[in-house]
Write an enzyme that holds these catalytic residues in place. Structure first.
Site, PDB file in Angstrom:
ATOM      1  N   HIS A  48       0.715  -1.266   0.133  1.00 31.11           N
ATOM      2  CA  HIS A  48       0.128   0.092   0.133  1.00 31.11           C
ATOM      3  C   HIS A  48       0.910   1.311   0.009  1.00 31.11           C
ATOM      4  O   HIS A  48       1.954   1.291   0.376  1.00 31.11           O
ATOM      5  CB  HIS A  48      -0.950   0.189   1.304  1.00 31.11           C
ATOM      6  CG  HIS A  48      -0.184   0.261   2.423  1.00 31.11           C
ATOM      7  ND1 HIS A  48       0.360  -0.960   3.128  1.00 31.11           N
ATOM      8  CD2 HIS A  48       0.137   1.266   3.216  1.00 31.11           C
ATOM      9  CE1 HIS A  48       1.177  -0.250   4.354  1.00 31.11           C
ATOM     10  NE2 HIS A  48       1.090   0.862   4.455  1.00 31.11           N
ATOM     11  N   HIS A 129       5.376   6.411  -1.226  1.00 30.85           N
ATOM     12  CA  HIS A 129       6.557   5.310  -1.564  1.00 30.85           C
ATOM     13  C   HIS A 129       5.658   4.224  -1.309  1.00 30.85           C
ATOM     14  O   HIS A 129       4.620   4.275  -0.360  1.00 30.85           O
ATOM     15  CB  HIS A 129       7.658   5.490  -0.638  1.00 30.85           C
ATOM     16  CG  HIS A 129       7.359   5.360   0.807  1.00 30.85           C
ATOM     17  ND1 HIS A 129       7.090   6.397   1.386  1.00 30.85           N
ATOM     18  CD2 HIS A 129       7.369   4.261   1.516  1.00 30.85           C
ATOM     19  CE1 HIS A 129       6.673   5.990   2.736  1.00 30.85           C
ATOM     20  NE2 HIS A 129       7.085   4.614   2.768  1.00 30.85           N
TER      21      HIS A 129
END
Length: 187
Positions: A48, A129
């Site tokens: 995620h 990220h």
């Protein structure tokens, strides 16, 4: 005295790995199999992009957080993000997300709405990220070689169709994330 159960929560975008990211995950699994490597790849179902870490939140606040997410994201349409490059923090290896003004605006709006209900703003800038592995403090991975190998790599796109409120639970067999609320971005 009543005790209030707390849950470790965060808000993020789910990610299903494509062929390129699956390849780097496999490389990390091979690396992790080396004795003493100190690398723990993230399970594909746990991938995620974190938009906001909330921390330990009283269970009773989950409906309010869900409502705030609904309001903050009501006008937002789907995002298409690109993954590129690789980097690392002290305890994580990650794939980068190319700069995206719409993602930045979404996070800013979400943080503004969350601040109204008492969620503290982050002290550091938002760096989107995708964490692909965790590192133990005593890891034996040559991070500079990894960065050199993948620094300019374009991974693949991410079609962000929903923003999720997750609970992070540490279990004997590893960390598991459960979606508690989801706001669709598909209009």
């Amino acid at each position: 005295m009543t005790t209030h159960k707390r849950r470790r929560l965060f808000i993020g975008l789910a990610y299903q790995p494509g062929e390129r990211v699956s390849g780097v995950l496999e490389s990390l699994r091979v690396l992790a199999a080396s004795p003493g490597a100190g690398v723990r790849p993230v399970a594909p179902e746990n991938l995620h992009i974190t938009l906001k870490f909330l921390g330990m939140i009283p269970e009773s606040d989950i409906p309010l957080l869900s409502q705030v997410m609904d309001q903050a994201l009501a006008a937002e349409a789907g995002l298409e993000l690109r993954l590129a490059g690789i980097g690392y923090f002290k305890q994580a290896i990650w794939l980068g997300v190319e700069p995206d003004a719409r993602l930045d605006a979404l996070v800013t709006r979400l943080n503004r709405f969350l601040a109204v209900v008492g969620c503290q703003p982050d002290n550091k800038p938002f760096v989107p990220h995708l964490t692909v592995a965790r590192l133990r403090p005593d890891h034996r991975v040559d991070l500079s070689a990894l960065r050199e190998q993948y620094a300019d790599r374009e991974w693949e796109g991410l079609q962000a169709g929903a923003v999720n409120l997750y609970e992070s639970r540490t279990l004997p067999d590893g960390v598991r994330y459960e979606v508690l609320h989801s706001v669709s971005l598909l209009r």
